[in-house]
Design a protein around this motif. Structure first.
Motif, PDB file in Angstrom:
ATOM      1  N   ILE A   1       0.742  -1.323  -0.254  1.00  0.00           N
ATOM      2  CA  ILE A   1      -0.022  -0.052   0.135  1.00  0.00           C
ATOM      3  C   ILE A   1       0.974   1.152  -0.078  1.00  0.00           C
ATOM      4  O   ILE A   1       1.850   1.312   0.896  1.00  0.00           O
ATOM      5  CB  ILE A   1      -0.892  -0.038   1.250  1.00  0.00           C
ATOM      6  N   GLY A   2       0.674   2.029  -1.080  1.00  0.00           N
ATOM      7  CA  GLY A   2       1.351   3.217  -0.996  1.00  0.00           C
ATOM      8  C   GLY A   2       2.392   3.211  -2.105  1.00  0.00           C
ATOM      9  O   GLY A   2       2.962   4.199  -2.517  1.00  0.00           O
ATOM     10  N   ALA A   3       2.470   2.054  -2.959  1.00  0.00           N
ATOM     11  CA  ALA A   3       3.351   1.790  -3.915  1.00  0.00           C
ATOM     12  C   ALA A   3       2.748   1.927  -5.420  1.00  0.00           C
ATOM     13  O   ALA A   3       3.561   2.173  -6.461  1.00  0.00           O
ATOM     14  CB  ALA A   3       3.906   0.466  -4.037  1.00  0.00           C
ATOM     15  N   GLY A   4       1.486   2.171  -5.573  1.00  0.00           N
ATOM     16  CA  GLY A   4       0.762   2.353  -6.766  1.00  0.00           C
ATOM     17  C   GLY A   4       1.471   3.673  -7.693  1.00  0.00           C
ATOM     18  O   GLY A   4       1.576   3.282  -8.884  1.00  0.00           O
ATOM     19  N   LYS A   5       1.656   4.731  -6.925  1.00  0.00           N
ATOM     20  CA  LYS A   5       2.015   5.892  -7.681  1.00  0.00           C
ATOM     21  C   LYS A   5       3.464   5.621  -8.426  1.00  0.00           C
ATOM     22  O   LYS A   5       3.741   5.644  -9.478  1.00  0.00           O
ATOM     23  CB  LYS A   5       2.266   7.249  -6.648  1.00  0.00           C
ATOM     24  N   ALA A   6       4.224   5.130  -7.584  1.00  0.00           N
ATOM     25  CA  ALA A   6       5.663   4.805  -8.099  1.00  0.00           C
ATOM     26  C   ALA A   6       5.380   3.604  -9.401  1.00  0.00           C
ATOM     27  O   ALA A   6       6.410   3.379 -10.166  1.00  0.00           O
ATOM     28  CB  ALA A   6       6.663   4.344  -7.070  1.00  0.00           C
ATOM     29  N   ASN A   7       4.665   2.695  -9.076  1.00  0.00           N
ATOM     30  CA  ASN A   7       4.836   1.687  -9.989  1.00  0.00           C
ATOM     31  C   ASN A   7       4.234   2.247 -11.451  1.00  0.00           C
ATOM     32  O   ASN A   7       4.560   1.940 -12.670  1.00  0.00           O
ATOM     33  CB  ASN A   7       3.694   0.466  -9.598  1.00  0.00           C
ATOM     34  N   THR A   8       3.195   2.937 -11.307  1.00  0.00           N
ATOM     35  CA  THR A   8       2.532   3.607 -12.433  1.00  0.00           C
ATOM     36  C   THR A   8       3.505   4.576 -13.193  1.00  0.00           C
ATOM     37  O   THR A   8       3.701   4.498 -14.446  1.00  0.00           O
ATOM     38  CB  THR A   8       1.610   4.343 -11.946  1.00  0.00           C
ATOM     39  N   ASP A   9       4.240   5.412 -12.494  1.00  0.00           N
ATOM     40  CA  ASP A   9       5.161   6.192 -13.149  1.00  0.00           C
ATOM     41  C   ASP A   9       6.215   5.190 -14.036  1.00  0.00           C
ATOM     42  O   ASP A   9       6.718   5.705 -14.995  1.00  0.00           O
ATOM     43  CB  ASP A   9       6.076   7.101 -11.870  1.00  0.00           C
ATOM     44  N   ALA A  10       6.808   4.290 -13.187  1.00  0.00           N
ATOM     45  CA  ALA A  10       7.711   3.538 -13.939  1.00  0.00           C
ATOM     46  C   ALA A  10       7.138   2.723 -14.979  1.00  0.00           C
ATOM     47  O   ALA A  10       7.860   2.730 -16.126  1.00  0.00           O
ATOM     48  CB  ALA A  10       8.060   2.474 -13.090  1.00  0.00           C
ATOM     49  N   ILE A  11       5.901   2.354 -15.273  1.00  0.00           N
ATOM     50  CA  ILE A  11       5.372   1.695 -16.661  1.00  0.00           C
ATOM     51  C   ILE A  11       5.105   2.872 -17.512  1.00  0.00           C
ATOM     52  O   ILE A  11       5.475   2.576 -18.722  1.00  0.00           O
ATOM     53  CB  ILE A  11       4.013   1.181 -16.060  1.00  0.00           C
ATOM     54  N   ILE A  12       4.645   3.885 -17.059  1.00  0.00           N
ATOM     55  CA  ILE A  12       4.624   5.100 -18.202  1.00  0.00           C
ATOM     56  C   ILE A  12       5.850   5.414 -18.792  1.00  0.00           C
ATOM     57  O   ILE A  12       5.873   5.469 -20.010  1.00  0.00           O
ATOM     58  CB  ILE A  12       3.700   6.264 -17.503  1.00  0.00           C
ATOM     59  N   ALA A  13       6.722   5.510 -17.888  1.00  0.00           N
ATOM     60  CA  ALA A  13       8.188   5.673 -18.418  1.00  0.00           C
ATOM     61  C   ALA A  13       8.740   4.890 -19.527  1.00  0.00           C
ATOM     62  O   ALA A  13       9.331   5.146 -20.326  1.00  0.00           O
ATOM     63  CB  ALA A  13       9.068   5.908 -17.217  1.00  0.00           C
ATOM     64  N   GLU A  14       8.316   3.544 -19.372  1.00  0.00           N
ATOM     65  CA  GLU A  14       8.642   2.576 -20.147  1.00  0.00           C
ATOM     66  C   GLU A  14       8.011   2.558 -21.464  1.00  0.00           C
ATOM     67  O   GLU A  14       8.369   1.996 -22.506  1.00  0.00           O
ATOM     68  CB  GLU A  14       8.380   1.173 -19.381  1.00  0.00           C
ATOM     69  N   ALA A  15       6.819   3.323 -21.612  1.00  0.00           N
ATOM     70  CA  ALA A  15       6.121   3.608 -22.743  1.00  0.00           C
ATOM     71  C   ALA A  15       5.806   2.213 -23.535  1.00  0.00           C
ATOM     72  O   ALA A  15       6.194   1.741 -24.450  1.00  0.00           O
ATOM     73  CB  ALA A  15       6.932   4.297 -23.661  1.00  0.00           C
ATOM     74  N   CYS A  16       4.961   1.255 -22.634  1.00  0.00           N
ATOM     75  CA  CYS A  16       4.702   0.036 -22.914  1.00  0.00           C
ATOM     76  C   CYS A  16       3.847  -0.250 -24.349  1.00  0.00           C
ATOM     77  O   CYS A  16       2.724   0.651 -24.388  1.00  0.00           O
ATOM     78  CB  CYS A  16       3.892  -0.598 -21.864  1.00  0.00           C
ATOM     79  N   ASP A  17       4.356  -0.907 -24.985  1.00  0.00           N
ATOM     80  CA  ASP A  17       3.459  -1.487 -26.293  1.00  0.00           C
ATOM     81  C   ASP A  17       2.339  -2.113 -26.233  1.00  0.00           C
ATOM     82  O   ASP A  17       2.219  -3.083 -25.245  1.00  0.00           O
ATOM     83  CB  ASP A  17       4.498  -1.654 -27.644  1.00  0.00           C
ATOM     84  N   SER A  18       1.183  -2.082 -26.924  1.00  0.00           N
ATOM     85  CA  SER A  18       0.139  -2.922 -26.826  1.00  0.00           C
ATOM     86  C   SER A  18       0.397  -4.076 -27.694  1.00  0.00           C
ATOM     87  O   SER A  18       1.185  -4.181 -28.545  1.00  0.00           O
ATOM     88  CB  SER A  18      -1.112  -2.334 -27.514  1.00  0.00           C
TER      89      SER A  18
END
Length: 240
Positions: A128-145
């Motif tokens: 709990i409290g990790a969602g923001k950091a996880n999300t920022d890391a994934i967005i920075a990765e620019a994941c493809d569909s």
């Protein structure tokens, strides 16, 4: 005699203000400078008025303002299940109810997690409290569909604005568990007969490995590792 007396009175009246002006201890008060009445009520803004958003504030500035406003004597004390500042429901509290986490009032329809076959660094925290950091890391990765042209859940967050706020993110695994534990069943109106589409399940931002991420059915509470190309719902959250 009368003229001398009259002249004496006039000179006295003229000299009095002059002498007062030269007196260093004198205070001259004009007709528009009366001292305020100590018993006159002074208007003070209510806490609700102080909490109102200044029209010049951006979404991010207002979110920051509210965060620090919650440290003042005017802080609103939330209870679990209350409506949060962003219009969602509060499911986690800290600082005796002044801060916590709320869900969005608007969920995102079924989308991919993205990044199939890719290990995202710094997106594996379940706490709990990790969602923001996880999300920022994934967005920075620019994941493809996985399916060319489809939008991932993290792509959808880029322009996501609800309740006047843009600071929403994808909950971590345990934040998602907490939503179900505290708020109970989350009704999902969308139905799907497609084999790869499961709107009753919701993504977390916690990655399991190269091919799977953690998810939970918010209608039954069932927890799963789900393949990243499958399409699940997304219930963003924000901290306050």
């Amino acid at each position: 005699m009368k003229n001398s007396l009259l002249l004496s009175i006039i000179l006295t009246l003229w000299a009095a203000p002059s002498l007062a002006y030269e007196d260093s201890d004198a205070i001259l008060i004009g007709s528009g400078d009366e001292l305020p009445d100590p018993d006159y009520p002074v208007y003070e803004e209510s806490c609700d008025e102080q909490r109102l958003r200044d029209p010049s504030m951006s979404d991010e500035e207002y979110a920051t303002f509210l965060f620090y406003f919650q440290e003042t004597d005017c802080a609103y004390t939330f209870k679990l299940g209350d409506t949060g500042f962003g219009g969602g429901r509060v499911f986690h509290l800290t600082d005796e109810g002044r801060h916590g986490l709320e869900t969005s009032p608007v969920q995102i329809k079924a989308v991919e997690w993205g990044c199939h076959g890719t290990k995202v660094v710094d997106a594996g925290d379940s706490s709990i409290g990790a969602g923001k950091a996880n999300t920022d890391a994934i967005i920075a990765e620019a994941c493809d569909s996985y399916f060319s042209g489809d939008t991932t859940g993290f792509d959808a967050l880029r322009d996501y604005k609800v309740g006047g706020f843009k600071d929403w993110y994808v909950p971590s695994e345990f934040e998602l568990h907490k939503i179900y534990e505290v708020l109970g069943v989350h009704k999902v109106l969308e139905r799907s007969d497609y084999a790869w589409r499961y709107p009753q399940f919701f993504w977390s931002s916690t990655e399991a490995d190269y091919e799977f991420s953690y998810a939970q059915n918010l209608m039954t509470g069932r927890k799963e590792w789900v393949e990243k190309p499958l399409q699940l719902s997304l219930l963003p959250i924000r901290s306050f």
